[in-house]
Design an enzyme around this catalytic site. Structure first.
Site, PDB file in Angstrom:
ATOM      1  CB  SER A 146      -1.333 -60.842  19.962  1.00 41.61           C
ATOM      2  OG  SER A 146      -1.310 -60.539  18.579  1.00 41.61           O
ATOM      3  CE1 TYR A 159      -1.628 -55.823  21.276  1.00 36.88           C
ATOM      4  CE2 TYR A 159      -1.012 -57.106  19.338  1.00 36.88           C
ATOM      5  CZ  TYR A 159      -1.865 -56.872  20.405  1.00 36.88           C
ATOM      6  OH  TYR A 159      -2.946 -57.701  20.598  1.00 36.88           O
TER       7      TYR A 159
END
Length: 269
Positions: A146, A159
């Site tokens: 990501s 995350y």
């Protein structure tokens, strides 16, 4: 199209029940001659494989329920693919989870889940994949992380940290196995219209609502989040195209590369 030798091996895609993983499995099934093996912790992966078989004429697909946080589950799944297809050509690791919340409110369970799936899961899958591919003379691994791994996001500390760990691990692994002919690359998506993104909005459903889309495109200065210069939210197919390229012979001299697919949202990172 990807070129595989006669009787050549399979492509494994983790996190393949939906989202980016499903899009990657679909593009391999449609364009390559390789058997496509779909893994996910969600039993719906079997339905996904059936859907792909119904739409991609002549493709071979196989699905298994695999828990990437469990090293034994991963090892058994690799052994089963080798037994069934004889050889593995590429592994696409797209399995991942999202936990949101500011650091002051972050629970231990949220932290543990992100690290277990996104970081430890990456280690389990790619380490085993690298060993199998190196023993066979080479191959390709692509890890989907990501853009949050390199750009801080308010409410996404767990995350982002887990994806940063996955990215660092993949790069180090790529360095260690390059001489064995194994290429390891990373694809870092930004906001992509998947169930994960829709789940961040209370009104999320089967598609991203227009109001939510506008918020993603515009960004939020209050949370230090940039918008998307290309003025569009990414689609799973956009990321899948990048994955497909990196596994192909066209990318034969590319390894340890992090390809950001986010419409320019983190152009300064």
């Amino acid at each position: 199209m990807l070129s595989y030798p006669e009787g050549g091996g399979a492509v494994i895609v983790t996190g393949a029940a939906g989202g980016i993983g499903r899009a990657a499995a679909e593009i391999f099934a449609a364009r390559s001659t390789a058997p496509v093996v779909l893994w996910d912790h969600d039993p719906a992966v079997h339905r996904t494989a059936a859907d792909i078989r119904a739409t991609a004429a002549g493709c071979t697909t196989h699905a298994d329920v695999v828990d990437v946080t469990d090293a034994d589950s991963v090892d058994r799944a690799f052994a089963a693919v080798t037994e069934r297809f004889g050889r593995i050509e590429a592994v696409v690791h797209a399995a991942g989870v999202l936990e949101t919340g500011e650091v002051s409110e972050l629970t231990g369970a949220q932290w543990d889940r992100c690290l277990a799936v996104n970081a430890t899961g990456t280690m389990h899958v790619t380490r085993r994949a690298a060993a199998v591919l190196a023993a066979a003379g080479g191959g390709s691994i692509v890890v989907v992380t990501s853009n949050a791994a390199t750009t801080p996001r308010v409410g996404m500390a767990a995350y982002g940290a887990s994806k940063a760990a996955a990215t660092a691990f993949a790069m180090a692994l790529g360095l260690e196995v390059a001489a064995a002919g194994v290429r390891v690359n990373v694809v870092s998506p930004g906001s992509t219209d998947t169930p994960m993104l829709r789940g961040m909005f209370a009104e999320g459903g089967v598609e991203l609502p227009e109001a939510a889309r506008d918020r993603v495109l515009a960004g939020d200065l209050g949370s230090f989040r940039l918008g998307i210069p290309l003025r569009r939210v990414g689609q799973p197919e956009d990321v899948a195209e990048s994955i497909y390229f990196l596994t192909s012979d066209r990318a034969r001299h590319i390894t340890m590369h992090n390809l950001r697919v986010d419409g320019g949202a983190t152009f300064d990172a």
